[in-house]
Write a protein that holds these residues in place. Structure first.
Motif, PDB file in Angstrom:
ATOM      1  N   GLN A 517       0.824  -1.219   0.000  1.00 42.62           N
ATOM      2  CA  GLN A 517       0.000   0.000   0.000  1.00 42.62           C
ATOM      3  C   GLN A 517       0.851   1.259   0.000  1.00 42.62           C
ATOM      4  OE1 GLN A 517      -3.102  -0.370  -0.756  1.00 42.62           O
ATOM      5  NE2 GLN A 517      -2.922  -2.587  -0.538  1.00 42.62           N
ATOM      6  N   GLU A 518       2.026   1.193   0.635  1.00 48.25           N
ATOM      7  CA  GLU A 518       2.934   2.338   0.587  1.00 48.25           C
ATOM      8  C   GLU A 518       3.468   2.540  -0.830  1.00 48.25           C
ATOM      9  OE1 GLU A 518       6.030   2.001   3.473  1.00 48.25           O
ATOM     10  OE2 GLU A 518       4.660   2.008   5.183  1.00 48.25           O
ATOM     11  N   ALA A 519       3.787   1.437  -1.498  1.00 51.18           N
ATOM     12  CA  ALA A 519       4.311   1.527  -2.864  1.00 51.18           C
ATOM     13  C   ALA A 519       3.272   2.117  -3.812  1.00 51.18           C
ATOM     14  CB  ALA A 519       4.742   0.141  -3.346  1.00 51.18           C
ATOM     15  N   LEU A 520       2.001   1.904  -3.493  1.00 48.69           N
ATOM     16  CA  LEU A 520       0.918   2.346  -4.376  1.00 48.69           C
ATOM     17  C   LEU A 520       0.212   3.606  -3.880  1.00 48.69           C
ATOM     18  CD1 LEU A 520      -0.631  -1.175  -5.038  1.00 48.69           C
ATOM     19  CD2 LEU A 520       0.752   0.166  -6.635  1.00 48.69           C
ATOM     20  N   ALA A 521       0.740   4.223  -2.822  1.00 51.85           N
ATOM     21  CA  ALA A 521       0.062   5.366  -2.193  1.00 51.85           C
ATOM     22  C   ALA A 521      -0.172   6.518  -3.173  1.00 51.85           C
ATOM     23  CB  ALA A 521       0.867   5.845  -0.986  1.00 51.85           C
ATOM     24  N   ASP A 522       0.834   6.826  -4.008  1.00 50.19           N
ATOM     25  CA  ASP A 522       0.664   7.918  -4.978  1.00 50.19           C
ATOM     26  C   ASP A 522      -0.475   7.619  -5.941  1.00 50.19           C
ATOM     27  OD1 ASP A 522       2.603   9.500  -3.939  1.00 50.19           O
ATOM     28  OD2 ASP A 522       4.097   9.163  -5.520  1.00 50.19           O
ATOM     29  N   LEU A 523      -0.545   6.392  -6.412  1.00 53.13           N
ATOM     30  CA  LEU A 523      -1.598   6.024  -7.351  1.00 53.13           C
ATOM     31  C   LEU A 523      -2.974   6.088  -6.701  1.00 53.13           C
ATOM     32  CD1 LEU A 523       0.068   3.008  -9.224  1.00 53.13           C
ATOM     33  CD2 LEU A 523      -0.403   5.288 -10.144  1.00 53.13           C
ATOM     34  N   LEU A 524      -3.067   5.681  -5.435  1.00 55.93           N
ATOM     35  CA  LEU A 524      -4.351   5.758  -4.737  1.00 55.93           C
ATOM     36  C   LEU A 524      -4.802   7.206  -4.599  1.00 55.93           C
ATOM     37  CD1 LEU A 524      -6.684   4.442  -3.218  1.00 55.93           C
ATOM     38  CD2 LEU A 524      -5.265   4.484  -1.148  1.00 55.93           C
ATOM     39  N   ASN A 525      -3.867   8.080  -4.257  1.00 59.90           N
ATOM     40  CA  ASN A 525      -4.216   9.503  -4.139  1.00 59.90           C
ATOM     41  C   ASN A 525      -4.706  10.062  -5.473  1.00 59.90           C
ATOM     42  OD1 ASN A 525      -3.557   9.657  -1.415  1.00 59.90           O
ATOM     43  ND2 ASN A 525      -1.414  10.219  -1.821  1.00 59.90           N
ATOM     44  N   ILE A 526      -4.057   9.660  -6.551  1.00 61.98           N
ATOM     45  CA  ILE A 526      -4.476  10.125  -7.872  1.00 61.98           C
ATOM     46  C   ILE A 526      -5.873   9.588  -8.196  1.00 61.98           C
ATOM     47  CG2 ILE A 526      -3.990   9.982 -10.353  1.00 61.98           C
ATOM     48  CD1 ILE A 526      -0.985   9.798  -9.558  1.00 61.98           C
ATOM     49  N   ALA A 527      -6.104   8.319  -7.883  1.00 64.31           N
ATOM     50  CA  ALA A 527      -7.416   7.715  -8.153  1.00 64.31           C
ATOM     51  C   ALA A 527      -8.518   8.445  -7.410  1.00 64.31           C
ATOM     52  CB  ALA A 527      -7.399   6.244  -7.754  1.00 64.31           C
ATOM     53  N   GLN A 528      -8.273   8.756  -6.130  1.00 62.23           N
ATOM     54  CA  GLN A 528      -9.280   9.458  -5.332  1.00 62.23           C
ATOM     55  C   GLN A 528      -9.504  10.875  -5.857  1.00 62.23           C
ATOM     56  OE1 GLN A 528      -7.356   8.880  -1.532  1.00 62.23           O
ATOM     57  NE2 GLN A 528      -8.688   7.158  -0.994  1.00 62.23           N
ATOM     58  N   GLN A 529      -8.419  11.477  -6.296  1.00 63.43           N
ATOM     59  CA  GLN A 529      -8.510  12.857  -6.805  1.00 63.43           C
ATOM     60  C   GLN A 529      -9.260  12.901  -8.136  1.00 63.43           C
ATOM     61  OE1 GLN A 529      -4.642  14.647  -7.419  1.00 63.43           O
ATOM     62  NE2 GLN A 529      -5.416  16.099  -8.936  1.00 63.43           N
ATOM     63  N   VAL A 530      -8.896  12.052  -9.062  1.00 63.67           N
ATOM     64  CA  VAL A 530      -9.480  12.094 -10.402  1.00 63.67           C
ATOM     65  C   VAL A 530     -10.942  11.656 -10.391  1.00 63.67           C
ATOM     66  CG1 VAL A 530      -9.360  11.107 -12.734  1.00 63.67           C
ATOM     67  CG2 VAL A 530      -7.263  11.772 -11.551  1.00 63.67           C
ATOM     68  N   ALA A 531     -11.236  10.594  -9.627  1.00 64.88           N
ATOM     69  CA  ALA A 531     -12.605  10.063  -9.622  1.00 64.88           C
ATOM     70  C   ALA A 531     -13.496  10.733  -8.583  1.00 64.88           C
ATOM     71  CB  ALA A 531     -12.571   8.558  -9.370  1.00 64.88           C
ATOM     72  N   ARG A 539     -17.320   7.939   0.971  1.00 61.97           N
ATOM     73  CA  ARG A 539     -16.360   7.012   1.587  1.00 61.97           C
ATOM     74  C   ARG A 539     -14.962   7.631   1.617  1.00 61.97           C
ATOM     75  NH1 ARG A 539     -18.868   1.918   0.728  1.00 61.97           N
ATOM     76  NH2 ARG A 539     -21.107   2.352   0.697  1.00 61.97           N
ATOM     77  N   GLU A 540     -14.349   7.581   2.775  1.00 63.60           N
ATOM     78  CA  GLU A 540     -12.972   8.054   2.901  1.00 63.60           C
ATOM     79  C   GLU A 540     -11.979   6.966   2.503  1.00 63.60           C
ATOM     80  OE1 GLU A 540     -11.885  11.021   3.619  1.00 63.60           O
ATOM     81  OE2 GLU A 540     -13.809  11.949   4.092  1.00 63.60           O
ATOM     82  N   ALA A 541     -12.399   5.700   2.631  1.00 64.34           N
ATOM     83  CA  ALA A 541     -11.509   4.585   2.310  1.00 64.34           C
ATOM     84  C   ALA A 541     -12.336   3.409   1.817  1.00 64.34           C
ATOM     85  CB  ALA A 541     -10.692   4.184   3.543  1.00 64.34           C
ATOM     86  N   ALA A 542     -11.671   2.457   1.211  1.00 64.60           N
ATOM     87  CA  ALA A 542     -12.349   1.267   0.685  1.00 64.60           C
ATOM     88  C   ALA A 542     -12.827   0.370   1.820  1.00 64.60           C
ATOM     89  CB  ALA A 542     -11.398   0.489  -0.223  1.00 64.60           C
ATOM     90  N   ASP A 543     -13.857  -0.422   1.530  1.00 68.04           N
ATOM     91  CA  ASP A 543     -14.367  -1.386   2.505  1.00 68.04           C
ATOM     92  C   ASP A 543     -13.490  -2.630   2.568  1.00 68.04           C
ATOM     93  OD1 ASP A 543     -17.102  -0.167   3.276  1.00 68.04           O
ATOM     94  OD2 ASP A 543     -17.137  -0.128   1.093  1.00 68.04           O
ATOM     95  N   VAL A 544     -12.993  -3.064   1.429  1.00 66.29           N
ATOM     96  CA  VAL A 544     -12.130  -4.248   1.360  1.00 66.29           C
ATOM     97  C   VAL A 544     -10.936  -3.912   0.481  1.00 66.29           C
ATOM     98  CG1 VAL A 544     -11.943  -6.675   0.658  1.00 66.29           C
ATOM     99  CG2 VAL A 544     -14.085  -5.821   1.622  1.00 66.29           C
ATOM    100  N   ILE A 545      -9.739  -4.236   0.977  1.00 67.12           N
ATOM    101  CA  ILE A 545      -8.510  -4.025   0.217  1.00 67.12           C
ATOM    102  C   ILE A 545      -7.817  -5.371   0.066  1.00 67.12           C
ATOM    103  CG2 ILE A 545      -6.258  -2.896   0.167  1.00 67.12           C
ATOM    104  CD1 ILE A 545      -7.469  -0.653   1.869  1.00 67.12           C
ATOM    105  N   THR A 546      -7.551  -5.756  -1.167  1.00 66.20           N
ATOM    106  CA  THR A 546      -6.860  -7.032  -1.415  1.00 66.20           C
ATOM    107  C   THR A 546      -5.682  -6.809  -2.349  1.00 66.20           C
ATOM    108  OG1 THR A 546      -8.413  -7.524  -3.203  1.00 66.20           O
ATOM    109  CG2 THR A 546      -8.862  -8.503  -1.061  1.00 66.20           C
TER     110      THR A 546
END
Length: 546
Positions: A517-531, A539-546
């Protein structure tokens, strides 16, 4: 034979999704609801008189009642024979195998896969064609069209078939054969894997494993194959008794729901070498080493890279296919092997054409599904046996096998974030707003050095039949190979599930030990920002993370 013609009224919500029709048990138990959809299936079939139908399910609540109804309707439709799994039980890959083995017209599989069961849970029904695979989109569309025009269904009077007892029975002139659910599948597995090497490893005191059947359909298969045939100690299979409510659990083989298995493999003093789990209908898998999780994407890539070690694939593989949201790790293996790698929409039916004409041998989806040309479905226990055979050949740990693979091919950091039970209007509004942005994203910089190379809504043209499938998921692709994918799931029954997939490729072995999740943190921020996920869903965060 007396055939009853029952007048009915069409339902407007019987459009099958990627894996058939899934609704709540309460919906399926409404008068005529199941009957209408079964009649819609039968109305789309050709060459029914005298043909063979395979029938079974994952044992969830309402499975037994549904089987008796379908048998009576099959007799009224003119089927010559129906083959039923004992107790009404058939895993999805086992059903696919039987369709092919008996050259059946097709099969009806009763399951809502990884969805929860019980009176308050879900139920599902899907039709698999003569190749053993899920009905193609053209056929499911025809079923939906038939369901909307239905005003009667045909059924014979009640004559219960004792599905718990092996044997051949007659129902209004139709033969019903109740068979051992496991034996044909076990024979198929023995033709693929080295059971002598597996038996030597599993019966050894130096190797310890657990398989979590999650009180679902694979319990009888795992008991028979792992413990009885291969000699694994009793207790190797946990939660092995299929229960109508899955023991109150959620039969989804991931870190969030297979908690007991995770605790066994991740305990500080764990003695386990290997852990695995499967889902409600037996077509998904999770693979674990000691304190180590194997992503489904990595699993497909590693199985492909090592396929020649397995007897059934000793001559090599023709190609690989993965669903679009699945990571690109298998692509790198295909490139090195000099074989094609196909990117398809989500849904196992898209692999069927490629398998049927021999373009691919192995295929998989990020949602814990892996399979090959031995059947036309993903196959959870097959994947477990593949990994066990690989361990027996390499005499190494799961973690070392994966890390060696990363060292050779690089690591694709990958994660899926699920936002569940979103109001459908909100989910559609999010997707519409995201779609509107796509033309403006190419060339746009984000985060620390990321630049969008392309953004689109994935369209797939089938290389076999030329059919086109549009709007299969929004992709944001970056110049360094990273990806963000957005999809609304077609397997839930309440609201909508937004799935966000994040992927980042890392070639440097010195950077292969980062937290995912640390390696992908930048991408998650971009996803939340763009979408604008929080804005649309709350929702502030996902219900399930796999």
């Amino acid at each position: 034979m007396t055939i009853q013609i029952i007048k009915t009224t069409p339902f407007d919500d019987q459009k099958p999704g990627t894996s058939g029709l899934r609704k709540s048990v309460k919906q399926f138990k409404k008068p005529d609801y199941l009957q209408n959809f079964v009649q819609a299936i039968f109305n789309t079939l050709e060459n029914v008189p005298g043909s063979t139908l395979i029938l079974g399910g994952d044992g969830r609540y309402f499975n037994r009642e549904a089987i008796q109804i379908i048998l009576r309707m099959a007799a009224a439709t003119g089927f010559g024979r129906v083959i039923v799994g004992q107790g009404g039980i058939l895993s999805t890959p086992a059903a696919s195998n039987l369709i092919r083995q008996y050259q059946a017209l097709g099969g009806i599989i009763l399951s809502a896969s990884h969805n929860a069961g019980g009176p308050e849970g879900d139920f599902g029904i899907k039709f698999n064609g003569a190749n053993g695979g899920p009905a193609p989109e053209s056929m499911t569309e025809a079923m939906f069209a038939a369901s909307k025009q239905l005003h009667e269904y045909r059924i014979v009077p009640i004559q219960p078939i004792p599905v718990d007892k092996l044997g051949v029975y007659q129902l209004a002139g139709m033969q019903v054969e109740v068979i051992d659910s496991v034996s044909a599948y076990q024979t198929l597995m023995e033709s693929i894997f080295d059971f002598d090497k597996l038996a030597a490893m599993l019966s050894s005191e130096s190797f310890k494993m657990r398989f979590d059947a999650m009180h679902a359909v694979t319990g009888p298969y795992a008991h028979q194959i792992l413990e009885q045939r291969l000699g694994a100690p009793e207790g190797t299979v946990i939660h092995g008794l299929p229960l109508a409510d899955f023991g109150g659990g959620h039969p989804d083989p991931n870190q969030a729901h297979a908690k007991e298995l995770m605790s066994l493999l991740y305990a500080r003093q764990s003695t386990m070498d290997f852990g695995a789990a499967s889902d409600g209908d037996g077509d998904r898998n999770m693979i674990l080493g000691k304190r180590f999780f194997v992503t489904p994407s990595d699993s497909l890539a590693i199985l492909a890279a090592n396929a020649r070690l397995i007897p059934g694939y000793r001559n090599g593989i023709a190609g690989i296919a993965r669903s679009m949201p699945t990571s690109q790790a298998p692509d790198r293996v295909a490139a090195k092997l000099g074989i094609p790698c196909f990117e398809t929409p989500t849904g196992w039916k898209f692999f069927g054409n490629l398998l049927d004409v021999g373009k691919i041998t192995l295929c998989g989806e990020e949602s814990f599904g892996t399979g090959s040309d031995h059947v036309r479905e993903k196959d959870g226990l097959w994947a477990v046996l593949f990994w066990l055979n690989l361990l027996a050949e390499k005499q190494d740990s799961v973690e070392n096998i994966v890390r060696s693979h990363w060292a050779e091919y690089g690591r694709n950091y990958y994660s899926r974030h699920d936002y569940e039970s979103i109001d459908l209007k909100d989910a559609n509004a999010l997707v519409d707003a995201l779609q509107a942005q796509l033309p403006t994203l190419a060339g746009k910089p984000f985060g620390s050095g990321l630049t969008v190379s392309a953004a689109d809504n994935f369209t797939y043209t089938d290389p076999v039949d030329g059919s086109v499938s549009k709007n299969q998921g929004i992709r944001i692709l970056f110049t360094n190979g990273s990806r963000i994918i957005f999809r609304l799931s077609g397997t839930g029954t309440q609201g909508a599930t937004l799935r966000v997939y994040l992927e980042k490729y890392e070639a440097d072995t010195a950077k292969h030990n980062q937290d995912v999740q640390e390696a992908l943190a930048d991408l998650l921020n971009i996803a939340q920002q763009v979408a604008r996920i929080t804005e649309f869903t709350g929702r502030e965060a996902a219900d399930v993370i796999t």
